[in-house]
Design a protein around this motif. Structure first.
Motif, PDB file in Angstrom:
ATOM      1  N   VAL A   1       0.694  -1.222   0.081  1.00 34.07           N
ATOM      2  CA  VAL A   1      -0.001  -0.016   0.137  1.00 34.07           C
ATOM      3  C   VAL A   1       0.970   1.370  -0.240  1.00 34.07           C
ATOM      4  O   VAL A   1       0.490   2.324  -0.508  1.00 34.07           O
ATOM      5  CB  VAL A   1      -1.180   0.009   1.393  1.00 34.07           C
TER       6      VAL A   1
ATOM      7  N   ARG B   1      -7.793   1.699  -2.293  1.00 35.89           N
ATOM      8  CA  ARG B   1      -7.070   2.313  -1.073  1.00 35.89           C
ATOM      9  C   ARG B   1      -8.146   1.791  -0.197  1.00 35.89           C
ATOM     10  O   ARG B   1      -7.801   1.385   1.098  1.00 35.89           O
ATOM     11  CB  ARG B   1      -6.755   3.562  -0.972  1.00 35.89           C
TER      12      ARG B   1
ATOM     13  N   LEU C   1      -3.701   5.865   4.981  1.00 41.96           N
ATOM     14  CA  LEU C   1      -4.842   5.510   4.262  1.00 41.96           C
ATOM     15  C   LEU C   1      -5.943   6.166   4.751  1.00 41.96           C
ATOM     16  O   LEU C   1      -6.950   6.659   4.118  1.00 41.96           O
ATOM     17  CB  LEU C   1      -4.920   3.946   4.319  1.00 41.96           C
TER      18      LEU C   1
ATOM     19  N   GLU D   1      -5.943   9.867   3.803  1.00 39.17           N
ATOM     20  CA  GLU D   1      -6.283  10.057   2.298  1.00 39.17           C
ATOM     21  C   GLU D   1      -7.807  10.007   1.938  1.00 39.17           C
ATOM     22  O   GLU D   1      -8.466  10.532   1.423  1.00 39.17           O
ATOM     23  CB  GLU D   1      -5.628   9.283   1.602  1.00 39.17           C
TER      24      GLU D   1
END
Length: 148
Positions: free
Chosen positions: A25, A35, A133, A136
C-alpha cells in the motif's frame, strides 16, 4: 491439529500478510476504491495479529519457569526431593551451588531478538501506513472548498 493451524496462522501468517500489505500500500499507487479495500483488509489482518502478545508472554513465562518447576516438583515429590537434594549435596555439592532436585535453565535465542526487532519496527510502520490511508480517505470525502 486445527488449533495448531489457527495458532500458526495468527502468530505468523497474519503478521506477515499485514507487513507485506502495508508495504504494498505504501509503494503501489492505488485508486480510492482500492485504497479503501486495502485499508479494510489491513485492519482485519491487524486485528488477528497476536505476535506482540506472543513475544511478551514468552519473556514472562521464561522469567517464571524455573520457580514454577521448583514448586511443582516440590508438591509432586512430597519429601523425596529433600532426600534427593541430600544425595546431590553429598555427591555434587562442589560442582553445583546449591544442588537442587530440579533446575531448569532457560534463555532467549537470537531468533527471538530478531523477531522482536522486526515487530518493534514493523508495527509502528504499519500503523503509519494505516493512518495515511485514513487521512487520504478523509481528504477524498471532504467537500471541495467553495469560492466566494
Amino acid at each position: 491439529g486445527a488449533y495448531f493451524l489457527l495458532y500458526s496462522a495468527m502468530l505468523l501468517l497474519a503478521p506477515l500478510l499485514w507487513y507485506a500489505g502495508s508495504l504494498l500500500v505504501w509503494v503501489v499507487p492505488l485508486t480510492p476504491a482500492a485504497r479503501h479495500d486495502a485499508g479494510y483488509w489491513l485492519q482485519l489482518l491487524y486485528s488477528f495479529n497476536v505476535l506482540e502478545v506472543y513475544l511478551v508472554c514468552m519473556v514472562l513465562s521464561l522469567l517464571q519457569l524455573d520457580a514454577m518447576a521448583q514448586q511443582i516438583a516440590g508438591e509432586m515429590s512430597q519429601g523425596s526431593c529433600e532426600a534427593a537434594s541430600q544425595v546431590l549435596e553429598d555427591h555434587f555439592g562442589d560442582l553445583v551451588q546449591p544442588p537442587t532436585c530440579l533446575t531448569l535453565a532457560s534463555g532467549l535465542l537470537s531468533a527471538y531478538w530478531l523477531l522482536l526487532a522486526a515487530t518493534l519496527v514493523g508495527i509502528p510502520a504499519g500503523l503509519v501506513v494505516a493512518r495515511r490511508l485514513e487521512e487520504e480517505e478523509e481528504e477524498e470525502e471532504a467537500p471541495p472548498p467553495q469560492r466566494v
